[in-house]
Design a protein around this motif. Structure first.
Motif, PDB file in Angstrom:
ATOM      1  N   LYS A   1       0.391   3.008  10.015  1.00  0.00           N
ATOM      2  CA  LYS A   1       0.636   2.010  11.073  1.00  0.00           C
ATOM      3  C   LYS A   1      -0.368   0.861  10.980  1.00  0.00           C
ATOM      4  CE  LYS A   1       3.063   5.020  14.238  1.00  0.00           C
ATOM      5  NZ  LYS A   1       2.955   5.975  15.348  1.00  0.00           N
ATOM      6  N   TRP A   2      -1.622   1.188  10.697  1.00  0.00           N
ATOM      7  CA  TRP A   2      -2.636   0.133  10.503  1.00  0.00           C
ATOM      8  C   TRP A   2      -2.216  -0.815   9.381  1.00  0.00           C
ATOM      9  CZ3 TRP A   2      -7.535   3.718  10.054  1.00  0.00           C
ATOM     10  CH2 TRP A   2      -8.003   4.026  11.340  1.00  0.00           C
ATOM     11  N   LEU A   3      -1.787  -0.188   8.274  1.00  0.00           N
ATOM     12  CA  LEU A   3      -1.429  -0.983   7.094  1.00  0.00           C
ATOM     13  C   LEU A   3      -0.291  -1.939   7.412  1.00  0.00           C
ATOM     14  CD1 LEU A   3      -1.791   1.975   4.592  1.00  0.00           C
ATOM     15  CD2 LEU A   3      -3.089  -0.166   4.420  1.00  0.00           C
TER      16      LEU A   3
ATOM     17  N   TYR B   1       0.842  -1.199   0.000  1.00  0.00           N
ATOM     18  CA  TYR B   1       0.000   0.000   0.000  1.00  0.00           C
ATOM     19  C   TYR B   1       0.878   1.250   0.000  1.00  0.00           C
ATOM     20  CZ  TYR B   1      -4.367   2.496   0.611  1.00  0.00           C
ATOM     21  OH  TYR B   1      -5.467   3.289   0.392  1.00  0.00           O
ATOM     22  N   LEU B   2       0.575   2.142  -0.920  1.00  0.00           N
ATOM     23  CA  LEU B   2       1.310   3.421  -0.991  1.00  0.00           C
ATOM     24  C   LEU B   2       0.466   4.536  -0.417  1.00  0.00           C
ATOM     25  CD1 LEU B   2       2.739   3.689  -4.648  1.00  0.00           C
ATOM     26  CD2 LEU B   2       3.916   2.920  -2.577  1.00  0.00           C
ATOM     27  N   LEU B   3       1.006   5.234   0.541  1.00  0.00           N
ATOM     28  CA  LEU B   3       0.316   6.384   1.124  1.00  0.00           C
ATOM     29  C   LEU B   3       1.411   7.353   1.559  1.00  0.00           C
ATOM     30  CD1 LEU B   3      -2.610   7.310   2.015  1.00  0.00           C
ATOM     31  CD2 LEU B   3      -1.990   6.513   4.289  1.00  0.00           C
ATOM     32  N   LYS B   4       1.715   8.293   0.683  1.00  0.00           N
ATOM     33  CA  LYS B   4       2.844   9.173   0.984  1.00  0.00           C
ATOM     34  C   LYS B   4       2.498  10.117   2.125  1.00  0.00           C
ATOM     35  CE  LYS B   4       5.237  10.776  -2.548  1.00  0.00           C
ATOM     36  NZ  LYS B   4       5.606  11.318  -3.884  1.00  0.00           N
ATOM     37  N   GLN B   5       3.444  10.315   3.012  1.00  0.00           N
ATOM     38  CA  GLN B   5       3.212  11.262   4.117  1.00  0.00           C
ATOM     39  C   GLN B   5       3.217  12.691   3.565  1.00  0.00           C
ATOM     40  OE1 GLN B   5       6.789   9.784   5.771  1.00  0.00           O
ATOM     41  NE2 GLN B   5       7.874  11.731   5.665  1.00  0.00           N
TER      42      GLN B   5
ATOM     43  N   GLN C   1       3.170  -4.436   2.858  1.00  0.00           N
ATOM     44  CA  GLN C   1       4.417  -3.691   2.741  1.00  0.00           C
ATOM     45  C   GLN C   1       3.967  -2.260   2.495  1.00  0.00           C
ATOM     46  OE1 GLN C   1       7.335  -5.460  -0.037  1.00  0.00           O
ATOM     47  NE2 GLN C   1       6.121  -7.324   0.172  1.00  0.00           N
ATOM     48  N   ILE C   2       4.506  -1.338   3.255  1.00  0.00           N
ATOM     49  CA  ILE C   2       3.994   0.032   3.136  1.00  0.00           C
ATOM     50  C   ILE C   2       4.976   0.957   2.424  1.00  0.00           C
ATOM     51  CG2 ILE C   2       2.434  -0.145   5.124  1.00  0.00           C
ATOM     52  CD1 ILE C   2       4.521   1.578   6.690  1.00  0.00           C
ATOM     53  N   GLY C   3       4.383   1.879   1.679  1.00  0.00           N
ATOM     54  CA  GLY C   3       5.184   2.871   0.972  1.00  0.00           C
ATOM     55  C   GLY C   3       4.786   4.255   1.425  1.00  0.00           C
ATOM     56  N   SER C   4       5.794   5.057   1.725  1.00  0.00           N
ATOM     57  CA  SER C   4       5.509   6.454   2.021  1.00  0.00           C
ATOM     58  C   SER C   4       6.320   7.310   1.059  1.00  0.00           C
ATOM     59  CB  SER C   4       5.824   6.769   3.480  1.00  0.00           C
ATOM     60  OG  SER C   4       5.394   8.075   3.765  1.00  0.00           O
TER      61      SER C   4
END
Ligand code: 5AD
Ligand code: SF4
Length: 347
Positions: free
Chosen positions: A188-190, A159-163, A196-199
């Motif tokens: 944090k939930w993801l 999941y991509l969710l840029k800060q 795998q998280i993307g920021s």
């Protein structure tokens, strides 16, 4: 060369934990120092990630958005955008075609568009996972924990969710009605759900300082992100930030290089935004720490309408031509295109 710079770089070379002040010194590198910084970032990339470049095909499936981000051309208030939504059929079909061509990851990205209910999204993810062996990355903004859980259960991998920025005041100003705290909570939930998280962030946002950039990087490290997109801010004429200066090539490369030093095993794309402000920018990014390219595989007729910023690079090439030019680019660097999924392997 500045003594403090040499010290900080030496610390990085030895693999020691870089603190706030070290990062600030490295980001302040002058023309001579930059060369050293970029060389080390390239070496660290090679040691931890090898010479493979991962390709992620991005499908921009809807440019509708309910948000009003001050930097983005897709903000709801911009009535100059021709809005489109891809049907489930077209999305799945595009993913299948990508798979046949050799892509191993698709990124499904859209504005925050409630038309795509969680049922719809889950169905699309399930179909892509069942009909191809693709890794699926979702990038559909801030949603509830329950929605993220459903996406994960449907088979989404990343999941991509840029800060965007780590400065809470700037964040609230640039993204009306949203706050940094909520976005970090989503990340944090993801992570908790096993994505795998993307920021990532934008470099050169109006009101951003060197300190903000240091904190951006520290926040990514604290969140233990698996990937991060670092690109320049590009002013869009139909937004409140029109007329502001954009981020520069050199500053973006410096942030990327330092990111590689402090997060050696993380996936960093050579961003389209960098290629947009500087022809050849993507190639330079691959030499300053990046190890991923994200070609746009949205049906060509829609691509020009996904205008988050003006003159976006890569809006004309068909997916097969893209692969061809990427193979060439990667080959010129003496590297090779990966045939694997390109998951982050944490070291
Ligand atoms: N310049 C550069 N990047 C932008 N984005 C949105 N607007 C702009 C802009 N004007 C980026 C944001 C967002 C991603 C989809 O596009 O980082 O997360
Ligand atoms: Fe919408 Fe994303 Fe653009 Fe903000 S940055 S207006 S959430 S598409």
């Amino acid at each position: 060369m500045d003594k403090r710079f040499i010290k900080a770089l030496e610390k990085a070379r030895r693999g020691r934990l870089l603190q706030y002040d070290d990062i600030l010194v490295l980001l302040s590198a002058g023309p001579q120092e930059q060369v050293e910084l970029f060389t080390l970032a390239d070496r660290v990339r090679r040691r931890y990630m090898g010479d493979e470049v991962h390709i992620r095909g991005i499908i921009e499936f809807s440019n509708y958005c309910v948000r009003q981000c001050c930097y983005c051309g897709l903000r709801a208030a911009n009535t100059g955008v021709k809005r489109y939504r891809l049907s489930e059929e077209v999305i799945v079909h595009t993913a299948q075609k990508a798979y046949r061509l050799g892509y191993r990851t698709v990124v499904l990205q859209s504005g925050e568009d409630p038309y795509y209910s969680i049922e719809r999204l889950a169905r699309i993810i399930r179909r892509i996972k069942m009909e191809t062996g693709l890794a699926v990355t979702m990038s559909v903004g801030e949603r509830s924990f329950a929605d993220y859980q459903r996406m994960r259960e449907a088979g989404a991998d990343r999941y991509l969710l840029k800060q965007e920025t780590s400065d809470p005041v700037l964040f609230a100003k640039l993204r009306p009605q949203t706050i940094l705290e909520d976005r970090v909570r989503c990340l944090k939930w993801l992570k908790e759900l096993g994505f795998q998280i993307g920021s990532g962030n934008m470099v050169g946002l109006p009101g951003q300082t060197m300190e903000t950039l240091v904190r951006d990087l520290v926040l990514m490290r604290e969140l233990d992100v698996d990937m991060a997109g670092i690109g320049p801010f590009i002013p869009h004429p139909k937004t409140p930030l029109a007329g502001n200066p954009g981020g520069t090539l050199v500053m973006t490369l410096k942030v990327l290089a330092v990111a590689r030093l402090i997060m050696p095993d993380v996936n960093f794309p050579a961003t389209t935004a960098l290629e947009t402000i500087h022809s050849g920018g993507r190639k330079l990014a691959l030499q300053c720490g990046a190890n991923v390219i994200m070609p746009n595989i949205t049906p060509v007729a829609c691509r020009a309408h996904y205008s988050i910023y003006p003159n976006k690079a890569g809006t004309k090439e068909e997916p097969e031509e893209c692969l061809c030019s990427i193979n060439k680019l990667v080959g010129e660097l003496g590297r090779k295109v990966s045939t694997g999924l390109g998951d982050r392997i944490k070291i």
